[in-house]
Structure formats: structure tokens, C-alpha cells
Design a protein around this motif. Sequence first.
Motif, short mmCIF file in Angstrom:
data_model
loop_
_atom_site.label_atom_id
_atom_site.label_comp_id
_atom_site.label_asym_id
_atom_site.label_seq_id
_atom_site.Cartn_x
_atom_site.Cartn_y
_atom_site.Cartn_z
N THR A 184 0.84 -1.19 0.00
CA THR A 184 0.00 0.00 0.00
C THR A 184 0.88 1.25 0.00
O THR A 184 2.11 1.15 0.05
CB THR A 184 -0.94 0.01 1.22
OG1 THR A 184 -1.93 1.03 1.06
CG2 THR A 184 -0.19 0.22 2.51
N HIS A 230 -1.81 -0.88 -3.65
CA HIS A 230 -3.19 -0.50 -3.37
C HIS A 230 -3.24 0.78 -2.52
O HIS A 230 -2.42 0.95 -1.62
CB HIS A 230 -3.93 -1.59 -2.59
CG HIS A 230 -4.04 -2.89 -3.31
ND1 HIS A 230 -4.76 -3.05 -4.47
CD2 HIS A 230 -3.50 -4.11 -3.04
CE1 HIS A 230 -4.68 -4.30 -4.87
NE2 HIS A 230 -3.92 -4.97 -4.03
N VAL A 233 -5.75 -0.32 2.01
CA VAL A 233 -4.94 -1.34 2.67
C VAL A 233 -5.71 -2.64 2.90
O VAL A 233 -5.12 -3.72 2.99
CB VAL A 233 -4.39 -0.79 4.01
CG1 VAL A 233 -5.48 -0.59 5.02
CG2 VAL A 233 -3.29 -1.68 4.56
N ASP A 239 -11.24 3.79 4.27
CA ASP A 239 -9.91 3.77 3.68
C ASP A 239 -9.20 5.05 4.14
O ASP A 239 -9.84 6.03 4.54
CB ASP A 239 -9.98 3.71 2.15
CG ASP A 239 -10.58 4.95 1.54
OD1 ASP A 239 -9.84 5.91 1.27
OD2 ASP A 239 -11.82 4.97 1.35
#
Length: 336
Positions: A36, A65, A68, A164
Motif C-alpha cells: 500500500t 493499493h 490497505v 480507507d
Amino acid sequence: MKKGTCWLVGAVMLWAMSLVFLCSLAEAKTYKIATTHWVGFSPLNVADAKGFWKEQGLDVKIVNHVDVQLIAKQVEAKEVDIGMNMMGTWAGLYNENKPIKIIAETDWSSGGDKIIAKQDLVPSQLKGQAVGTYDTSPAVTFFLNKYLAGAGLKLGDVKLVEFDPEGLADNFISGRFKLIVNFDPQALRAEKGGKGKVVATSASYPGCIPEGMAMHAELLGATPKEDLVKILRGWFKAVAWIQDPANWKEYVQIANSRTFEGEAPYSEDDLKGMMAAVKLHTRKDAAERNKAEGGLFNYLKELKAFLSENGMLKKEFAPGDLVDNGAVLEAAQGGE
């Protein structure tokens, strides 16, 4: 031997050699590692950019990403070979009876994870209130619980809401939450944009958020140990490269273009601040932390006690049940 026969033998040999080559290509493994946008995992991007795996004959693909949560999901689904995450997240999955194996502790969050409050917050008034977090796994709740305990509260006294990291920062800035747990760079954005104050960080409780690599147990069993050793050697070489001041300018380029791909470039000062909030393990550190009854094992024992005390322990375990440290201890040999 006749010319025709020689030609035939040569053709057969060439065909056989080509077949062996094609078979070796077909058998070549591309290892996928999920990560991430976190500076603590940037050695992956450095190892990739600098060819530290290719020079060992290994093909590695980094899957990056913003969210996570996708990392653990991909590890569970065996869509990637290795995932980078907090040790408490991996232990939490194991507690949920997921076939997870930790293969290496690689670093600590040491200030990069932050608890951010509105300026007027009185901690004791949090009882019954919503607290925003980027992760509700034991990795983060273990950290948050330490802060709440200082205010005379328990984890069960607040209502956790997960977002997020970017969405969490947005919701703090908008005023939805008076307290959040987030990590840099989105923690920095929340603090600045939401007029917040940092009331605790992962450095407030040293070693409370160790991080590293884990795999699905089935994939671990099917992966040659020597390949994992090579992956970890590439990681350690990248850590040493990052820690050399002569490489800083190039590191800034790699971090902005790869680790934080898709985001506006961060300044050198921002990146220095982020890096100062992470403790990347040298080979020596990793050997000490990952050995049997070392720091990782002690952390997992403390985490298990936390789960038990808060009624969250679903599966009895000892650290050795979810840690396979053979590859990291071998890769850590050889000094700094």
C-alpha cells in the motif's frame, strides 16, 4: 556419418534444447507482493526499481493499493503470493481461523500511525462516540486501546467506524469524527486540513505496530524456501540502499513515482518526515526480532492477551503456530 544424418541429429538436438528452454520459461514464477501507499513498505519499490530481485534471477511484481484492506483479501484468496501489512492484522486473520503464516517482521511504524483529535476534544467524552479508523483489526485496536486506557476508557467504550485512509481523512476534515486513527501521508492531511492535533503516535508505545510479510499457508508450502530467501535479501539490500544518504535524491523519485503512484508528488521534507516515523529493520535487527522467542514472538503473546482481555480471542495460539521464520533468518545472515 552421412550429411543428412548429421543434419537430422543437429535438428533433433536443437529442438530438444528449445523444448528445455520453453519448459523453463513456462515454469518460471512471477511472485506478486501486495502493498500500500506507505513509506515503510517502500523498500519493495526500491528493490524493484534497482533490479535487486532480477540480479538474483527472480521475477517479482509489486501490486500497489490505496486501500490497505485489499492486501489481506488478496492474500486470503491466493491472488498474491505475499502481503505487506501490520503483524496484528495477520494475527487477527489467524484468530479468525484463516490459513495465514507470517514469514518476516520487516519494520515498525514508529510515529507514522497517528491518533488525531479535534482541538477541543476531551478524551473522557469519547465514551459512546464514533471513532474513525483505517483498520479495525487487532493491529490498530491494540494501539488505540493503549491511548484510551490513558483516558480511563476501554476499546468497548467507543464505536469504531472503518474507512480507507483517504476517506478517513476526508471525514475528519468534514467534522464527522472528533478522533481518528490514520497513517501518513493521509494522517498529515487530516491534521492540517481538519485543524487537528496529534495526541499519540505509534512511537508513543514503541513496537506496538510491527509490520511485515505474510502468506497463505498453502502457497507458503508450495514455494521454494530459496526463493523466499532471495525476496528477503532483495528487501534487505533495498533497506541498506535507502539508508545511504547518497541515494536520497533517487529515493525521492522512486517513492513519488512508485510507492505513492497516482498521488501528487511529496516534497523532500514530507518524505523525510514520513521516513523518520518508520523503523526499517537492518539484517541484524531482523535476525533479533524474528528469532524464536524474540521481539515478534513477544509481541504476539501480548497481542493474544489483549484479545483475551477484550473478549476477542477466538482461537488459542502460540506465536510459533503462525510464524515461519526460516527464510528471514537465513536472509538476515551476512551483517548489515
